[in-house]
Design a protein around this motif. Structure first.
Motif, PDB file in Angstrom:
ATOM      1  N   HIS A  17       0.947  -1.308  -0.023  1.00 11.52           N
ATOM      2  CA  HIS A  17      -0.006  -0.102  -0.060  1.00 11.52           C
ATOM      3  C   HIS A  17       0.859   1.234  -0.165  1.00 11.52           C
ATOM      4  O   HIS A  17       0.391   2.276  -0.552  1.00 11.52           O
ATOM      5  N   GLU A 326      -2.085  -1.647   6.222  1.00 13.03           N
ATOM      6  CA  GLU A 326      -2.604  -0.957   4.953  1.00 13.03           C
ATOM      7  C   GLU A 326      -2.586   0.524   5.212  1.00 13.03           C
ATOM      8  O   GLU A 326      -2.069   1.274   4.308  1.00 13.03           O
ATOM      9  N   PRO A 391      -6.385  -6.682  -2.569  1.00 11.33           N
ATOM     10  CA  PRO A 391      -5.848  -5.468  -3.279  1.00 11.33           C
ATOM     11  C   PRO A 391      -6.039  -5.393  -4.790  1.00 11.33           C
ATOM     12  O   PRO A 391      -5.465  -4.525  -5.421  1.00 11.33           O
TER      13      PRO A 391
END
Length: 457
Positions: A17, A326, A391
């Motif tokens: 991330h 994240e 993701p």
């Protein structure tokens, strides 16, 4: 003037991330992005128990980094040391070559290793469930035990092969026990004589299961496991492991050839090589995720002691969960950009959104936004959360397709051929090769000198 180089170590929730945020916000000509990671995928680890049970294929939870990252240069290997003086990372590539990567800004997100204790026989005979190799081998091993038990006429061997013990009452342990119990129930239909002989045990040193979910949901999970036929023993741990037996601290010695160790994790030893303060192995950082006295180094994820500003306790640190990792990745990326552009850094603050535990079948417990759920509502929330958290769209499609195929056609109990051995990653052997701060400086100086000599030649 050379473009700044931003190096990220680790491709887990936090590292991925951070890089996605950097690729989005940093123009291509403004900085070079480098990722150091041993694999070219991000492992969606919350679903590993479903890989071990065969509900999901390994590829479903291996999220391709090439799909997620467009301009990051990937270095396939493991960071084993940090030289903060030379701003260099020591890397052992997957080819076993030792090299060095220079950085202007560094984001440390190396994750964690399986936590083990000095229990006789543990590292020799236990199985883990922390990566794809372990999950795949574990499934084959469990199925092989039932096949071998069905083929033998020795009642002692049959008892040993039909007993399975899981250590750890956290999310991984509870989900692994539940998922594999269902797998052996499916396999037992092929071996009717084994049905009553198969036994599953879950032991944990804590006084209750899943303490993060609260007393009510912990009790619900305990009741569900026991109804499934899993014997749960709390305030009990393992004393010794042999090839054929497991000795517990309550005095029992159980015939058993399968011990599954899921009793927590420990931070990556890489953090010690930075040479600054650590707390229980985690690198201490400020609320802006920067390392004190090293404003060009940031640390996030499981191996960082990040202050939890949502708690009244000033000493509280963020839990090692995906939702925190994240969001730390995003803030770390923003603060790296701010530090390069000489702007103020922002603190990391996040309020826990809740937790989910999938117990296989249609059973689950969940606590979204503080609301306790069980049964079908928890099952729906749990599956929805995982699909949202994956993701990439291809990963979501694969996972959803696997779930749908299982619902329509049932499960498969065939082995894949890995049962004759287990991967050495149960105890990460790389831990023995991490460098301390002094060795990191010495080795980086040697490699940088060699590189300078080659370029001069």
């Amino acid at each position: 003037m050379a473009r700044p180089r931003i190096v990220v170590i680790g491709a887990g929730f936090a590292g991925l991330h951070a890089l996605r945020r950097l690729e989005k916000r940093v123009p291509k000509q403004a900085a070079d992005l480098v990722l150091i990671a041993p694999n070219d995928y991000m492992l969606y680890s919350p679903l590993l128990p479903q890989v071990a049970s065969g509900l999901l294929t390994p590829q479903s939870v291996a999220v391709s980094l090439h799909r997620c990252l467009r301009r990051t240069r990937m270095v396939p290997g493991s960071a084993i040391g940090i030289d903060t003086d030379a701003k260099a990372v020591l890397v052992r590539k997957i080819s076993d070559e030792l090299t060095v990567e220079r950085y202007d800004r560094l984001i440390l997100a190396p994750g964690s290793l399986t936590r083990v204790f000095d229990i006789p026989g543990l590292t020799e005979y236990a199985y883990g469930n922390k990566n794809l190799a372990e999950a795949t081998v574990l499934r084959d091993h469990v199925l092989a035990q039932l096949e071998l038990a069905n083929a033998t006429s020795d009642p002692v061997e049959r008892e040993e092969r039909c007993r399975f013990i899981v250590v750890g009452g956290g999310y991984t342990g509870v989900e692994t026990a539940a998922s594999l119990r269902r797998l052996t129930d499916e396999a037992a239909r092929l071996y009717p004589s084994l049905g009553s002989a198969i036994s599953w045990h879950l032991v944990d040193i804590a006084p209750r299961l899943l303490p993060e979910l609260g007393t009510k949901l912990g009790e619900n999970a305990l009741d569900l496991l026991r109804r499934m036929g899993v014997e749960v023993s709390l305030e009990v741990s393992v004393k010794e492991v042999t090839e054929h037996k497991v000795a517990l601290t309550d005095g029992r010695v159980l015939p058993c050839r399968t011990l599954i160790w899921t009793a927590g994790t420990s931070p990556s030893p890489l953090m010690e090589s930075v040479g600054t303060e650590t707390s229980r192995g985690k690198l201490v950082v400020g609320s802006d995720l920067a390392v004190p006295d090293h404003p060009d180094v940031f640390a996030i994820g499981d191996a960082a002691a990040v202050p939890d500003l949502s708690k009244e306790d000033t000493g509280a640190i963020c839990p090692p969960t995906a939702q925190y990792a994240e969001r730390q990745g995003v803030v770390a990326a923003d603060n790296v950009i701010a530090s390069l552009t000489r702007r103020a850094l922002r603190p990391f603050e996040h309020k826990d959104l809740g937790l989910v535990v999938d117990l296989g079948g249609n059973d689950a417990v969940a606590r979204p936004l503080g609301y306790d759920l069980s049964g079908l509502p928890a099952f729906a929330v749990t599956r929805g959360y995982h699909l949202y958290s994956l993701p990439s769209n291809p990963a979501r499609a694969r996972v959803a397709a696997n779930w749908l195929i299982r619902a329509l056609t049932g499960g498969e109990v065939s082995r894949l051929g890995f049962h004759q051995g287990k991967p050495s990653t149960f105890v990460d052997l790389e831990a023995a090769h991490y460098l301390d701060p002094e060795d990191s400086r010495r080795e980086s100086a040697r490699l940088l000198d060699n590189a300078a000599a080659r370029s001069g030649a």
